[in-house]
Every structure is written in C-alpha cells, then in structure tokens.
Design an enzyme around this catalytic site. Sequence first.
Site, PDB file in Angstrom:
ATOM      1  N   ASP A   1     -50.913 -27.865  53.280  1.00 38.96           N
ATOM      2  CA  ASP A   1     -50.387 -27.782  51.921  1.00 38.96           C
ATOM      3  C   ASP A   1     -51.287 -26.987  50.988  1.00 38.96           C
ATOM      4  O   ASP A   1     -50.891 -26.661  49.876  1.00 38.96           O
ATOM      5  CB  ASP A   1     -50.275 -29.197  51.334  1.00 38.96           C
ATOM      6  CG  ASP A   1     -48.958 -29.861  51.670  1.00 38.96           C
ATOM      7  OD1 ASP A   1     -47.989 -29.137  51.919  1.00 38.96           O
ATOM      8  OD2 ASP A   1     -48.919 -31.096  51.678  1.00 38.96           O
TER       9      ASP A   1
HETATM   10  C1  GLC Z   1     -51.230 -34.295  53.733  1.00 35.55           C
HETATM   11  C2  GLC Z   1     -49.743 -34.141  53.635  1.00 35.55           C
HETATM   12  C3  GLC Z   1     -49.190 -33.344  54.775  1.00 35.55           C
HETATM   13  C4  GLC Z   1     -49.961 -32.087  54.959  1.00 35.55           C
HETATM   14  C5  GLC Z   1     -51.437 -32.338  55.080  1.00 35.55           C
HETATM   15  C6  GLC Z   1     -52.254 -31.083  55.143  1.00 35.55           C
HETATM   16  O1  GLC Z   1     -51.534 -35.171  54.765  1.00 35.55           O
HETATM   17  O2  GLC Z   1     -49.094 -35.380  53.598  1.00 35.55           O
HETATM   18  O3  GLC Z   1     -47.842 -33.065  54.557  1.00 35.55           O
HETATM   19  O4  GLC Z   1     -49.481 -31.468  56.106  1.00 35.55           O
HETATM   20  O5  GLC Z   1     -51.869 -33.080  53.966  1.00 35.55           O
HETATM   21  O6  GLC Z   1     -52.290 -30.402  53.940  1.00 35.55           O
HETATM   22  C1  GLC Z   2     -53.168 -32.009  48.065  1.00 29.78           C
HETATM   23  C2  GLC Z   2     -53.916 -32.514  49.277  1.00 29.78           C
HETATM   24  C3  GLC Z   2     -53.089 -32.418  50.524  1.00 29.78           C
HETATM   25  C4  GLC Z   2     -51.730 -32.998  50.301  1.00 29.78           C
HETATM   26  C5  GLC Z   2     -51.061 -32.417  49.055  1.00 29.78           C
HETATM   27  C6  GLC Z   2     -49.756 -33.107  48.805  1.00 29.78           C
HETATM   28  O1  GLC Z   2     -52.984 -30.668  48.146  1.00 29.78           O
HETATM   29  O2  GLC Z   2     -55.117 -31.822  49.478  1.00 29.78           O
HETATM   30  O3  GLC Z   2     -53.753 -33.090  51.565  1.00 29.78           O
HETATM   31  O4  GLC Z   2     -50.942 -32.733  51.401  1.00 29.78           O
HETATM   32  O5  GLC Z   2     -51.894 -32.588  47.951  1.00 29.78           O
HETATM   33  O6  GLC Z   2     -49.041 -32.574  47.772  1.00 29.78           O
END
Ligand code: GLC
Ligand code: GLC
Length: 799
Positions: free
Chosen positions: A489
């Site tokens: 993300d």
């Molecule tokens: C969080 C989110 C997931 C994403 C991950 C890596 O665990 O829930 O959707 O893939 O972060 O950013």
């Molecule tokens: C932030 C976190 C990530 C998560 C995301 C969800 O970027 O670092 O882990 O998946 O929020 O929106």
Amino acid sequence: MRDLTMNTFGHFDDSGREYVITNPATPWPWINYMGTEDFFSLISNTAGGYCFCKDAKFRRILRYRYNGVPMDAGGRYYYIKDGDTVWNPGWKPCKTELDAYECRHGMGYTRVTGEKDGLKADVLFFVPIGHRCEVHRVRLTNTGNVRKSFQLYSFVEWCLWNASTDMENFQRNLSTGQVEIDGNVLYHKTEYRERRDHYAFFGVNRKFDGFDTDRETFIGLYNGFEAPQQVFAGTSGNSVAHGWSPIASHRFDLTLEPGASEELIFVLGYVENAPEEKFVAPGVINKAKAQVMMRAFATGAQVDAAFAALKAYWDDLLGRFIVASDVPELDRTVNVWNQYQCMITFFFSRSASYFESGIGRGMGFRDSNQDLAGIVHLIPDRARQRIIDIASTQFPDGGCYHQYQPLTKRGNNDIGGGFNDDPLWLIFGTVAYIRETGDFGILDEPVPFDNKPGTEVSLLEHLKISFAHVTDNLGPHGLPLIGRADWNDCLNLNCFSDNPDESFQTTENKTEGSKAESLMIAGLFVAEGRDFAELLERIDADKAYVDKVRADVAAMEEAVKKYGWDGEWFLRAYDYYGRKIGSDECEEGKVFIESQGWCTMARIGAEEGLCDKALDSCVNYLECEHGMVLNTPAYTHYIKDYGEISSYPEGYKENAGIFCHNNPWVIIGEAMAGRAEDAWRHYKKITPAFTKDQALRKVEPYVFCQMVAGKDAEKPGEGKNSWLTGTAAWTWKAVSEALLGIKPQYDGLLVEPCIPIGTYRIRRRFRDAEYDLTIRQTGKGGKAFIPYKPGKQVLDLTL
Ligand code: GLC
Ligand code: GLC
C-alpha cells in the site's frame, strides 16, 4: 510483581490451549478476542477492551479510548472493596498489589483470577455461541480463615454506538444519553427513541444492593477509573443518566465464611427489535429479548453448558488439522494459535485490534481474500459467503472497491478502487476454497457488480474479468500497471504528494501516461493465472479461452525474465517515468522481498536458475536476526516519486521493517525450490512461539504481528500491529502446505513435505475424509498423492 527488568510474562499451557499470563504488567496489553458469529469482544489481560455487534464502527457497545493515558483504560471492571482496600482481579485499573494474579487467554474466552488478603476473585469472560452477549462469571472465594464482608462493584461505560462520532460530536453526545433500569438489568438506550432499533444492557442474575448509570456520579468528575468515588465510599449513587456519559455499575454487599464461595453471573448484551416492536409503552423499551438472554444465563449450570459448547466448537475446529512432531513450538503454533489467529483475522479483517481503531478500515478486498486461505478448512460455509460478498463489490471492468463495510457489505467510496493487485486475489481465494471443499458449484453463483441487483453474472465470470483486468492494464514492458499501489500500500508511484493533508493511498496526482509497473503483480499473475487455468480445465471450460489464459501467463513470464530480472534478484517495479525500483542501480531500496516471493512461488525462470539466485539474495541481503526485511537498504529520506514507503523511518513498516506477511511468500518459494533448511529457518524467525525475549518483542508472544522492527530500526526485534494481519493466513499456508506438505488438491491431498524435522504425524480432516498420516522423511524430497475418499484412512508414508 511489576519488576520492569523481567522478560517473561507468561507461558503456554498446551493441554488447555491457553496462554497463561502471570504478570499483569506486560510490556503492552496482551489481548484476546471473543465471539464466533457477529458479536465480538476484544479483551486484554487486565480486562480492558470493548465489544461490538456486526460492525466495530457503527455498533460499538463499550466506549474505548485509543489514545488514553495510561493506555488500555476502560473495559469490564470488577472492583472489590474489602475494608480500606480496593482492588481488581485483573490488577487494573486500581493497580493494587495482588497476592496472586493470572490471566488465561483461551479459545474465545479469557479467565482472570486475582487474590488479595484471603479473597479470591475468578472471572471467566466469554461470548456464548448463539447469543449476542458477553457472559462474566464472577466466582468469589474466601481463602482465609476469618469471615469476610466486602463489596463487589461491576462497571462498564457505554459507547454512544457510532465509535467515530462518539469521540468527536460532543455538542450532541453530551445531551443524548438515555438509560432504563429494570429488575437486575441496566439498559443503555441512547438514540433508541429515534432511528435505532437496538439497545444494550448489563444485567446480573441476582438482586443488587445499589447501582449507577451516570459516570460522574459513580467515578467523580476529577477521578479516573482507578478511583471511583462510590467504590471508595462503599456506596452507590443509584444515579439515572440523562445525557453526559452513561455507564452501568451494580453493587453487592457480600459476606463469605472461610472456605465459602459465591458466584454471580453478569450478562452484557445487545438486542435488536423490529421497528413495530420497539416499545411496550411510550418511552419504555421492549425488553423481552434481553430477558430471554438473562434467563439463558441465570444459573451456573447454564453457564457451564454454554462454556462447554464453546469449548466443543473449538475442539471440533482444531481437530481438523493436528501435527505431532518433536518440536513443541511448531506443534502449538500449528495446532492452536496460528489457526485461532486465522479465525480472528477472518472475522475482523483489519478493523479492530489494539492497533486498528475499529473506525478506520472495514473489510479489505485483498486482505479478506488472503484471509480465506487460513480458514477454508475450518469454516468452509462462511468462506463461501465471504467470497460472494467480496466479489459483489467488483466493477464490470474487473476493478473493485478496495474495502467494504461489514454492516452494509457495500464498497467504501472514500477509498474507491484502483489497486491493481486486488482483482487477482479473488482467484486466489476462490481456488483455495474449491481445492479444500470440492465445491465447484460456487462458480455458478450469481454475483452482482457493486452490489447492484439485476447486474448478476456467475462467479466464474468475475474470475475471468479479474484475470482480464491485468491483461487490460499492461505497461510498456508488458508488465502489470501498478495503479494506486499493489500489495504494498505504500509504494505509491502515481501519487507525487507534497501535501501532508492528502492520503498516500487515495491520491493520484499523476496517472496519465504512467509507466509504473509492478513485478509483484506480475508474479502473482503468473501463479494465480496458472491456478486459474488448472481450474478452468477441471470444469471443462472453453478450450480456446483456457489456451488464451495459458498464453497470457507465458507472455508474462517472458516479460518478467526479459525486463524484471536484475542479475541477482527480481526487480520490484518501474516507476512513473519507467525507471527501475529494487535494482542494484538504485542508491537505496535495491532489493525488495515481494517480487522475490511471488516470482519464486511462480517459479519464473527456475530452469535458468533465477529462483535460486533470488532466494539466495533474500538470505544475503534481506535476512536478519528476526526475519527478512521488506527492502534494503532502507530509504533514509522522503522520495516524492515513491510515496509512503519512504515516509517511514528506517526499519519500520513498509520501509525495511520485517513485514511478516511476505516472509511466508519466500518460505513457500524456498520450499518449492526444495531448500528445506532455509525455509525452516525463515519460518522459525517470524513465528512468535520461538521468540525468547518477550520484553523485546513487546506484543503478544502467541500471535503473529504484521511488523517486527527491522535491522535498521532503533530496536530491531520489537513487534507491532499484532493479531490482524495477512501473516496469519500466509504462515498457515506456508507451514501446513509448504513445510509440512499437506496440499489440498481438487481430487485429494498431495503430500510433499519440505521441513528438516524427520518423522511426524498429521491428522487431517478433508471434506468427509479423515487422514491419519505418519510421514517419514528420507531427505530425498519425495511426494505422494492421496485421492479423496470419504472415511478414515491411516497411512504410513516414507518420502
Ligand atoms: C497492510 C494492509 C494490506 C497491505 C499491507 C502492505 O497489512 O492491510 O492490505 O497489503 O499492509 O502494505
Ligand atoms: C499504511 C500502512 C499500511 C496499510 C495502509 C492501509 O499505509 O503503512 O501497512 O496497509 O496504511 O491503508
């Protein structure tokens, strides 16, 4: 008891499937979850936390302050006033030194026992199956040799339902609170007079000696939870809340002879009434359902039976996969805690934990699909429903909402879509479900787009458009365009934000003409595309279409080999301008884990030795003492072209944290390459049961966390974001399928172990079959296929 230098705070009790906390001053609240249907609770080792029905944001029952000081204040508190001493069985909030303390977190229940001055209080908390409530069985025993007269108080604080507005709209909230008191039950009915058809209640199975429903009367305006003025005075205000902050507290004046015990049963429940049945008289709520629930837990025998039913529920589930090896840490992880965590993440997605406030995120499209892999063998019917719910948030072009709200099941417009890995996870989840269940019929289920009635097509069509969404969105190298982000993300390649007030995830300041492509999606596409082709063949799908799927997969493999290989490892991405990310050419962020995981699981370039080289690079560059970091070297400054990834300090979260979720990808890649020692070592590093230093780890030693601070962090090895993480399902897949080698197939189980632990036994239920397998490894990497056949089979396999 509060020795801050201690680094052991508890231990596993495998026979009871419990974790036993022996020091209440854990380095962070160590929590548990309760509930199996739609009423859920979070409960810490000091009885902090809250509950909700269906939706942690819109139907919050207890108030909880995430940013409070001290943290984890608020929960279900029992106060005992014994002479001048006031104490709580769970130590908090009074923090009176106890003579004995123990908290047992078990499967769907928590039992807190405290003892002080010859009085023992044993409180069992659980959410019974078939009821929307928490049951608290409070057992008081005089363990001394003199008669004791003392007082017991209960206490909970109500949330005004919407957990978000509850903490911001005070001009309204402080005027709306309403309660009713009837018999032994204190009712919370805020907003019931208007549009709500639900209320909550806190009742007890005997007459109380006093009560309070107004917080200020009970606690006092200038006190905290640790010093409620009524408790210290030994009185109750018998207050009836009008606005301000409604609470519920009962008081009991008790006397116990030496050796004698008393048991009180409290029920904290939630009720919904049909609009026409809301009231029995003007302003008087219809309490019939609450009374039914109170009667269901009126006696100790009823509580025992409900608790036994809960135990039986978990016995049945956890009887479906049992390993017996010489490694106790492995056995307790596989047999109890990993499967339990998979259930919890399935229920909660990423919504409510001690790191997720329950108001931010609903159910994630990619997250919930991945969570399926952890529970298809446990609750296949619910997996089926979840697949349909998720697919119903898809758009006709194959894209989908990134999240949906559990209460409404509607896609979340604030987040929208555009995460280009999302659609593929639907194939992943569906394949996992059918392999486990053999239920090909799900492919014919009619499923709408964006929940719009009348737009239904079969689930199979949804899978087809998911697949096509990738091939319809290829970049200049024939690799998948990344969109807002892929699984990571925080790799925001079209965002270009220099405005702290905009979200990295939902902002695309530039997209037109973007060349940003993802090697992670490429690997995912090859792996899932192959699975999809196999599924299509299995159902005799149109041959031309299957050929096209296979050809698209082959083309992607070629594109990865041609444009996605950096010499020693797979690249991570191309950015907006078409420059490499995750390359030796880069100054920072040279190696990334996601593409190594997915491309090695997809076995891209295996014959040419690419997989082995990529796996070696994971060992050489990413592995550290506590697991493999996400990327290395960490980004040391903010890079606008990359977005949130570079916003995190070095070693944390997506910037070179050990993001446990993707370690199993490499573990599976290692196992597929037959590298058992590497796979096992990586697995042990992220598995909490193997961690020795509980103080350093900080979070619960019985569940995986999303992230452990990486080698570049201030405190490498410190865990965060425990419980709700894709790590649960992925480590389950890694350990059960890749390491222990039990791989569900459409027609049976493939047994193909890759774990250096010699001989072990697996008992596995699979559809209507029950396999009892003794697996003797010779080190030659053999495998065996066991065709599905209902009934019991005992097999001795030498592989
Ligand atoms: C969080 C989110 C997931 C994403 C991950 C890596 O665990 O829930 O959707 O893939 O972060 O950013
Ligand atoms: C932030 C976190 C990530 C998560 C995301 C969800 O970027 O670092 O882990 O998946 O929020 O929106």
